[in-house]
Design an enzyme around this catalytic site. Structure first.
Site, mmCIF file in Angstrom:
data_model
loop_
_atom_site.group_PDB
_atom_site.id
_atom_site.type_symbol
_atom_site.label_atom_id
_atom_site.label_comp_id
_atom_site.label_asym_id
_atom_site.label_seq_id
_atom_site.Cartn_x
_atom_site.Cartn_y
_atom_site.Cartn_z
ATOM 1 N N GLU A 90 0.832 -1.201 0.000
ATOM 2 C CA GLU A 90 0.000 0.000 0.000
ATOM 3 C C GLU A 90 0.869 1.255 0.000
ATOM 4 O O GLU A 90 1.997 1.247 0.525
ATOM 5 C CB GLU A 90 -0.903 0.016 1.233
ATOM 6 C CG GLU A 90 -2.008 -1.010 1.132
ATOM 7 C CD GLU A 90 -2.935 -0.992 2.338
ATOM 8 O OE1 GLU A 90 -4.134 -1.230 2.144
ATOM 9 O OE2 GLU A 90 -2.462 -0.762 3.454
ATOM 10 N N CYS A 103 3.559 8.598 0.504
ATOM 11 C CA CYS A 103 4.170 7.713 1.492
ATOM 12 C C CYS A 103 4.387 6.356 0.815
ATOM 13 O O CYS A 103 3.440 5.700 0.390
ATOM 14 C CB CYS A 103 3.235 7.600 2.700
ATOM 15 S SG CYS A 103 3.844 6.471 3.946
ATOM 16 N N CYS A 110 6.607 -6.415 7.056
ATOM 17 C CA CYS A 110 7.749 -5.928 7.828
ATOM 18 C C CYS A 110 8.074 -6.951 8.902
ATOM 19 O O CYS A 110 7.169 -7.525 9.516
ATOM 20 C CB CYS A 110 7.419 -4.580 8.474
ATOM 21 S SG CYS A 110 8.839 -3.895 9.367
ATOM 22 N N CYS A 114 6.731 -3.870 15.347
ATOM 23 C CA CYS A 114 6.424 -2.815 16.326
ATOM 24 C C CYS A 114 4.969 -3.004 16.772
ATOM 25 O O CYS A 114 4.091 -3.232 15.940
ATOM 26 C CB CYS A 114 6.605 -1.432 15.710
ATOM 27 S SG CYS A 114 8.278 -1.164 15.121
ATOM 28 N N CYS A 117 1.875 -1.001 15.365
ATOM 29 C CA CYS A 117 1.816 -0.906 13.897
ATOM 30 C C CYS A 117 1.092 -2.106 13.298
ATOM 31 O O CYS A 117 1.434 -3.251 13.580
ATOM 32 C CB CYS A 117 3.239 -0.821 13.355
ATOM 33 S SG CYS A 117 3.326 -0.967 11.571
ATOM 34 N N CYS A 332 -0.482 6.750 9.956
ATOM 35 C CA CYS A 332 0.777 6.137 10.376
ATOM 36 C C CYS A 332 0.554 4.807 11.073
ATOM 37 O O CYS A 332 -0.246 4.721 11.998
ATOM 38 C CB CYS A 332 1.491 7.064 11.341
ATOM 39 S SG CYS A 332 2.423 8.275 10.490
HETATM 40 S S1 SF4 Z 1 6.455 0.761 12.410
HETATM 41 FE FE1 SF4 Z 1 5.627 -1.020 11.323
HETATM 42 S S2 SF4 Z 1 6.475 -0.891 9.256
HETATM 43 FE FE2 SF4 Z 1 7.693 0.483 10.582
HETATM 44 S S3 SF4 Z 1 9.414 -0.777 11.282
HETATM 45 FE FE3 SF4 Z 1 7.811 -0.984 12.842
HETATM 46 S S4 SF4 Z 1 6.636 -2.827 12.222
HETATM 47 FE FE4 SF4 Z 1 7.866 -2.172 10.473
#
Ligand code: SF4
Length: 342
Positions: A90, A103, A110, A114, A117, A332
């Site tokens: 995306e 963006c 990923c 995190c 996220c 975000c």
């Molecule tokens: S915020 Fe999300 S996309 Fe960014 S490094 Fe952490 S897990 Fe990965």
């Protein structure tokens, strides 16, 4: 067949010379690919027909398929692209006063997990190639139509850009090359979760702007939110930022997602003011955007303001970023390449 959108200027020069053509042809092709965004080799009308035919024997110009576009009432547009192997990513177009920011995702998924996220929750598939990075800019300009063009790029979508270092570096080179896209360096920002070796390399090899997602003032809380902190704790990260070569007058952007009751106290803001001392930076405060299944909450506006005031009083430039696109899960930390259509 190689995609011309996968080639840097130097690689094009090498290919042109292997064809026995003059070096100026490389600049011509580079301009067609990255400035004029030619959809195919036949569109490159000032390249001789004979050379175009030879090029077509080895190269193509190939885009990504846009499967879905969601438009938010605040003007943000999130689009879902399908890549050749079926992976989905995306990207988000964010309109702001006087600029149109894209963006860009740098990985399919990923690996860093995190906890605030949504992308991190869906796991990691693979790094994106140069052409898959470039195609997000091409698709965005196509979605915008003839009358508008992307003015700023942030590498802040799905993935950790510095874990796809080589392709991301090439991408920043074609973005900022005046013979290519021609973005100025300060209109391209790479955002990292804090991959210290990548930050050091980037400082030596590139001139784009840097943003760092910090999000906590103690290792205990940061490790809870961002497992990468076990590998690169706050002290190591800040040391890398202090040593970062500031070419020109630019600042590092420190991003801080505020989560109710976890990292949003006045004690945190005071600690943050001390931690960042000596680093030329501006601070972006981002109230957490809840998503389905997340266990965190958004803080009250009053505590966001109070947090920002402590930092301002300490002399920092502070922006409170009310993320655009929350209604379409484009804010975000909310990207996850989900597609509910056919
Ligand atoms: S915020 Fe999300 S996309 Fe960014 S490094 Fe952490 S897990 Fe990965």
């Amino acid at each position: 067949m190689r995609n011309l959108r996968d080639m840097t200027y130097d690689e094009l020069l090498e290919a042109v010379q292997a064809f026995g053509e003059k070096p100026y042809r490389a600049e011509q092709l580079f301009g067609w690919v990255y400035k004029k965004l030619a959809p195919d080799i036949d569109s490159m009308t000032d390249v001789s027909k004979a050379f175009r035919e030879r090029l077509k024997g080895e190269f193509v110009v190939s885009g990504s398929k846009v499967l879905d576009i969601k438009r938010s009432p605040d003007g943000a547009q999130k689009f879902l692209s399908e890549l050749e192997d079926g992976s989905r990513i995306e990207s988000v177009i964010i309109p702001e006063t006087g600029r149109l920011t894209l963006c860009v995702s740098t990985q399919a998924g990923c690996a860093l997990g995190c906890r605030f996220c949504m992308t991190g929750k869906s796991g990691f598939t693979r790094n994106l190639t140069l052409s898959e990075l470039v195609n997000q800019v091409v698709s965005a300009n196509e979605i915008l139509g003839k009358d508008a063009r992307i003015t700023n790029i942030v590498l802040m979508g799905m993935g950790e850009p510095l874990n796809n270092y080589d392709n991301v570096l090439k991408f920043t080179q074609v973005l900022t090359d005046g013979r290519g896209f021609g973005f100025s360096h300060n209109r391209v920002t790479l955002s990292t979760s804090g991959v210290v070796p990548g930050i050091k390399r980037l400082g030596a090899e590139s001139n784009v702007s840097l943003a760092v997602s910090l999000n906590a003032t103690t290792d205990e809380v940061r490790t809870k939110l961002m497992p990468i902190n076990k590998k690169y704790p706050i002290a190591d990260l800040l040391e890398a930022l202090r040593a970062y070569p500031f070419k020109g007058k630019r600042h590092i952007t420190i991003e801080y997602v505020l989560i109710k009751g976890l990292n949003d106290t006045l004690a945190d803001s005071k600690r943050l003011a001390v931690l960042l001392r000596g680093i030329p930076c501006k601070i972006n405060l981002i109230p957490f955007n809840p998503f389905p299944g997340s266990q965190f909450e958004r803080p009250q506006n009053a505590s966001v303001m109070a947090f920002g005031k402590v930092l301002r009083d300490a002399g920092y430039m502070v922006m409170i970023r009310m993320s655009k696109g929350a209604e379409i899960e484009a804010a975000c930390g909310q990207l996850r390449a989900r597609y509910d259509g056919a």
